[in-house]
Design a protein around this motif. Structure first.
Motif, PDB file in Angstrom:
ATOM      1  N   SER A  96      39.559  72.282  59.606  1.00  0.00           N
ATOM      2  CA  SER A  96      37.988  71.855  60.099  1.00  0.00           C
ATOM      3  C   SER A  96      37.565  71.122  58.977  1.00  0.00           C
ATOM      4  CB  SER A  96      37.188  73.120  60.440  1.00  0.00           C
ATOM      5  OG  SER A  96      37.147  73.905  59.525  1.00  0.00           O
ATOM      6  N   LYS A  97      36.487  70.073  58.957  1.00  0.00           N
ATOM      7  CA  LYS A  97      36.238  69.502  57.856  1.00  0.00           C
ATOM      8  C   LYS A  97      34.823  69.237  57.965  1.00  0.00           C
ATOM      9  CE  LYS A  97      36.932  65.257  60.472  1.00  0.00           C
ATOM     10  NZ  LYS A  97      38.031  63.974  60.586  1.00  0.00           N
ATOM     11  N   GLU A  98      34.094  68.891  56.724  1.00  0.00           N
ATOM     12  CA  GLU A  98      32.842  68.390  56.289  1.00  0.00           C
ATOM     13  C   GLU A  98      31.712  69.151  57.033  1.00  0.00           C
ATOM     14  OE1 GLU A  98      32.790  64.371  57.854  1.00  0.00           O
ATOM     15  OE2 GLU A  98      34.258  63.748  56.330  1.00  0.00           O
ATOM     16  N   ASN A  99      32.145  70.621  56.960  1.00  0.00           N
ATOM     17  CA  ASN A  99      31.283  71.500  57.643  1.00  0.00           C
ATOM     18  C   ASN A  99      29.917  71.623  56.731  1.00  0.00           C
ATOM     19  OD1 ASN A  99      32.743  72.655  60.145  1.00  0.00           O
ATOM     20  ND2 ASN A  99      34.374  73.303  58.115  1.00  0.00           N
ATOM     21  N   PHE A 100      28.882  71.882  57.081  1.00  0.00           N
ATOM     22  CA  PHE A 100      27.588  71.657  56.298  1.00  0.00           C
ATOM     23  C   PHE A 100      26.471  72.593  57.272  1.00  0.00           C
ATOM     24  CE2 PHE A 100      23.195  70.117  56.145  1.00  0.00           C
ATOM     25  CZ  PHE A 100      23.237  69.960  54.555  1.00  0.00           C
ATOM     26  N   ILE A 101      25.945  73.583  56.346  1.00  0.00           N
ATOM     27  CA  ILE A 101      25.137  74.556  56.907  1.00  0.00           C
ATOM     28  C   ILE A 101      23.732  74.646  55.727  1.00  0.00           C
ATOM     29  CG2 ILE A 101      24.592  77.014  57.036  1.00  0.00           C
ATOM     30  CD1 ILE A 101      27.475  77.500  58.136  1.00  0.00           C
ATOM     31  N   ASN A 102      22.814  74.401  56.199  1.00  0.00           N
ATOM     32  CA  ASN A 102      21.356  74.248  55.563  1.00  0.00           C
ATOM     33  C   ASN A 102      20.546  74.976  56.195  1.00  0.00           C
ATOM     34  OD1 ASN A 102      19.721  73.706  53.221  1.00  0.00           O
ATOM     35  ND2 ASN A 102      19.067  71.896  54.201  1.00  0.00           N
ATOM     36  N   HIS A 103      19.686  76.109  55.554  1.00  0.00           N
ATOM     37  CA  HIS A 103      18.523  76.673  55.868  1.00  0.00           C
ATOM     38  C   HIS A 103      19.221  77.705  57.150  1.00  0.00           C
ATOM     39  CE1 HIS A 103      15.384  75.670  53.206  1.00  0.00           C
ATOM     40  NE2 HIS A 103      15.626  74.553  53.051  1.00  0.00           N
ATOM     41  N   ALA A 104      19.858  78.317  56.898  1.00  0.00           N
ATOM     42  CA  ALA A 104      20.395  79.109  58.173  1.00  0.00           C
ATOM     43  C   ALA A 104      20.128  80.826  57.824  1.00  0.00           C
ATOM     44  CB  ALA A 104      21.896  78.923  58.618  1.00  0.00           C
ATOM     45  N   ILE A 105      20.227  81.501  58.825  1.00  0.00           N
ATOM     46  CA  ILE A 105      20.262  83.035  58.774  1.00  0.00           C
ATOM     47  C   ILE A 105      21.160  83.324  59.710  1.00  0.00           C
ATOM     48  CG2 ILE A 105      19.224  85.430  58.920  1.00  0.00           C
ATOM     49  CD1 ILE A 105      16.194  83.780  58.637  1.00  0.00           C
ATOM     50  N   ILE A 106      22.179  84.040  58.913  1.00  0.00           N
ATOM     51  CA  ILE A 106      23.415  84.807  59.619  1.00  0.00           C
ATOM     52  C   ILE A 106      23.451  86.282  59.469  1.00  0.00           C
ATOM     53  CG2 ILE A 106      25.864  84.661  59.918  1.00  0.00           C
ATOM     54  CD1 ILE A 106      25.841  81.707  58.487  1.00  0.00           C
ATOM     55  N   GLN A 107      23.278  86.968  60.787  1.00  0.00           N
ATOM     56  CA  GLN A 107      23.097  88.505  60.597  1.00  0.00           C
ATOM     57  C   GLN A 107      23.714  89.263  61.562  1.00  0.00           C
ATOM     58  OE1 GLN A 107      18.831  88.327  60.199  1.00  0.00           O
ATOM     59  NE2 GLN A 107      18.682  89.018  62.498  1.00  0.00           N
ATOM     60  N   ASN A 108      23.981  90.653  61.425  1.00  0.00           N
ATOM     61  CA  ASN A 108      24.425  91.593  62.216  1.00  0.00           C
ATOM     62  C   ASN A 108      25.809  91.498  62.846  1.00  0.00           C
ATOM     63  OD1 ASN A 108      22.080  92.747  61.600  1.00  0.00           O
ATOM     64  ND2 ASN A 108      20.949  91.952  63.758  1.00  0.00           N
ATOM     65  N   GLY A 109      26.884  90.720  62.067  1.00  0.00           N
ATOM     66  CA  GLY A 109      28.063  90.488  62.554  1.00  0.00           C
ATOM     67  C   GLY A 109      29.001  91.222  61.638  1.00  0.00           C
ATOM     68  N   ASN A 110      30.247  91.094  62.112  1.00  0.00           N
ATOM     69  CA  ASN A 110      31.344  91.575  61.579  1.00  0.00           C
ATOM     70  C   ASN A 110      31.748  91.082  60.129  1.00  0.00           C
ATOM     71  OD1 ASN A 110      33.491  93.611  61.048  1.00  0.00           O
ATOM     72  ND2 ASN A 110      34.884  91.936  62.070  1.00  0.00           N
ATOM     73  N   LEU A 111      32.313  89.721  60.159  1.00  0.00           N
ATOM     74  CA  LEU A 111      32.209  88.598  59.009  1.00  0.00           C
ATOM     75  C   LEU A 111      31.463  87.447  59.049  1.00  0.00           C
ATOM     76  CD1 LEU A 111      33.772  88.106  56.302  1.00  0.00           C
ATOM     77  CD2 LEU A 111      35.815  87.308  57.713  1.00  0.00           C
ATOM     78  N   GLY A 112      30.450  87.226  58.319  1.00  0.00           N
ATOM     79  CA  GLY A 112      29.619  86.112  58.363  1.00  0.00           C
ATOM     80  C   GLY A 112      30.164  84.751  58.506  1.00  0.00           C
ATOM     81  N   LEU A 113      30.884  84.433  57.669  1.00  0.00           N
ATOM     82  CA  LEU A 113      31.806  83.086  57.261  1.00  0.00           C
ATOM     83  C   LEU A 113      33.166  83.408  57.017  1.00  0.00           C
ATOM     84  CD1 LEU A 113      28.979  80.924  56.037  1.00  0.00           C
ATOM     85  CD2 LEU A 113      30.085  80.538  58.070  1.00  0.00           C
ATOM     86  N   GLN A 114      34.063  82.769  57.809  1.00  0.00           N
ATOM     87  CA  GLN A 114      35.418  82.851  57.238  1.00  0.00           C
ATOM     88  C   GLN A 114      35.890  81.343  57.277  1.00  0.00           C
ATOM     89  OE1 GLN A 114      38.102  85.345  59.452  1.00  0.00           O
ATOM     90  NE2 GLN A 114      39.978  84.412  58.876  1.00  0.00           N
ATOM     91  N   VAL A 115      36.156  80.839  56.019  1.00  0.00           N
ATOM     92  CA  VAL A 115      36.811  79.570  55.773  1.00  0.00           C
ATOM     93  C   VAL A 115      38.335  79.576  55.259  1.00  0.00           C
ATOM     94  CG1 VAL A 115      35.947  77.433  54.412  1.00  0.00           C
ATOM     95  CG2 VAL A 115      34.526  79.335  54.761  1.00  0.00           C
TER      96      VAL A 115
END
Length: 335
Positions: free
Chosen positions: A275-294
């Motif tokens: 996957s490419k050029e992924n962009f995250i700005n001003h986010a809230i990620i909560q209550n999961g198992n693993l927030g981000l896997q890259v």
């Protein structure tokens, strides 16, 4: 016992005063009187009091439900009804004011319905009333209020407990591809950006396919059902364009108090290899198992993910997992 006593009266007590038929009549009357008293004592019932001054007491005056998405049921709420009087009461009617059209349903002693008749409540006793809510689909975009009440009629008195809920319409993404060995999934339509007009609710695995870009605009809310996951496939891209005060929310779809800060309720966001050029700005990620896997990038000279001004919180396993990848982050909080 009664017969023997009657004979005793007949032979000993009455013989000196009454004879013949008169003796038999008197004896019969004595026996009947005794029998009447015994049966009356044995059959005496604790009848409900008809006193209109006696009132029921409730554990709450309002039962509140947190936000529930249309077509998604809520957990069951409950309240308690007390008879704190010294006499038994009969609740002649327990019913939902909205009747059969109410979005709520009552469960009383294992029976479901909208109305119950003649429920006896002993002095000092109590009963539980369970309430469940299901909101039907509609075309409203914004949160809407759902109200009703449970009405109790006792000796001509009417008392009620209010029911209050908030419901929202949403865009649902549900699996339509089922293959052996992998979780059920759907391919997302990325032709239009996700906006804040309606929340998005994801079931199963939602996939951003190769050569596709999923754009999520500021203020959008994305909710995940149990074990759901957002996967960006090889060649795909995720663009999260939140703003200060209008963050993009990624969280579980159970909004009632018990689940509010409970980790592990959905899987996370997986930026797969390539996957490419992924962009995250001003986010809230909560209550999961693993927030981000890259995972591994296609081009090792470029970050696979640029993330800024983002909070990752309340994860069961961790906030960020990197596997040979390059991530550039600014002002990222993991807690």
């Amino acid at each position: 016992m009664i017969v023997n006593f009657a004979r005793f009266i007949n032979k000993k007590m009455l013989s000196s005063c009454i004879s013949g038929a008169k003796t038999e009549i008197v004896a019969f009357l004595v026996v009947a009187a005794l029998a009447s008293g015994i049966f009356a004592a044995g059959c005496k019932k604790d009848n409900p009091s008809p006193d209109p001054d006696l009132q029921l007491t409730f554990s709450t005056d309002t039962v509140r439900f947190d936000t529930v998405f249309t077509t998604v049921g809520s957990i069951t709420r409950e309240f308690r009804v007390y008879n704190k009087n010294s006499k038994k009461l009969r609740i002649s009617n327990i019913q939902l004011a909205g009747g059969s059209l109410s979005p709520f349903i009552i469960n009383l002693d294992g029976q479901q319905g909208t109305s119950f008749k003649d429920v006896d409540l002993e002095a000092g006793d109590s009963i539980f009333v369970f309430i469940r809510l299901r909101i039907d689909p509609n075309d409203q975009s914004n949160p809407f209020e759902v109200r009703d009440s449970v009405v109790f009629e006792t000796n001509g008195n009417f008392q009620h407990v209010k029911l209050l809920a908030w419901g929202r319409n949403a865009i649902f993404h549900t699996p339509n591809i089922f293959q052996k060995g992998i979780p059920p999934y759907s391919i997302l339509d990325c032709s239009k950006p996700w906006t804040s007009e309606k929340p998005h609710v994801i079931y199963g695995w939602a996939v951003v396919d190769s050569a596709s870009t999923l754009t999520i605009e500021a203020g959008t809310e994305v909710y995940f059902h149990k074990d759901a996951l957002l996967l960006v496939h090889k060649g795909g891209t995720l663009k999260v364009l939140g703003e200060a005060g209008r963050e993009v929310i990624f969280r579980n779809d159970r909004l009632d108090e018990f689940y509010k800060n409970l980790p592990g309720q959905w899987n996370g966001i997986w930026l797969s290899q390539g996957s490419k050029e992924n962009f995250i700005n001003h986010a809230i990620i909560q209550n999961g198992n693993l927030g981000l896997q890259v995972e591994f990038p296609e081009d090792a000279s470029q970050p696979q993910l640029y993330i800024a001004n983002t909070r990752i919180a309340n994860m069961k396993t961790g906030g960020l997992a990197m596997n040979g990848s390059i991530v550039q982050g600014i002002n990222v909080v993991m807690e």
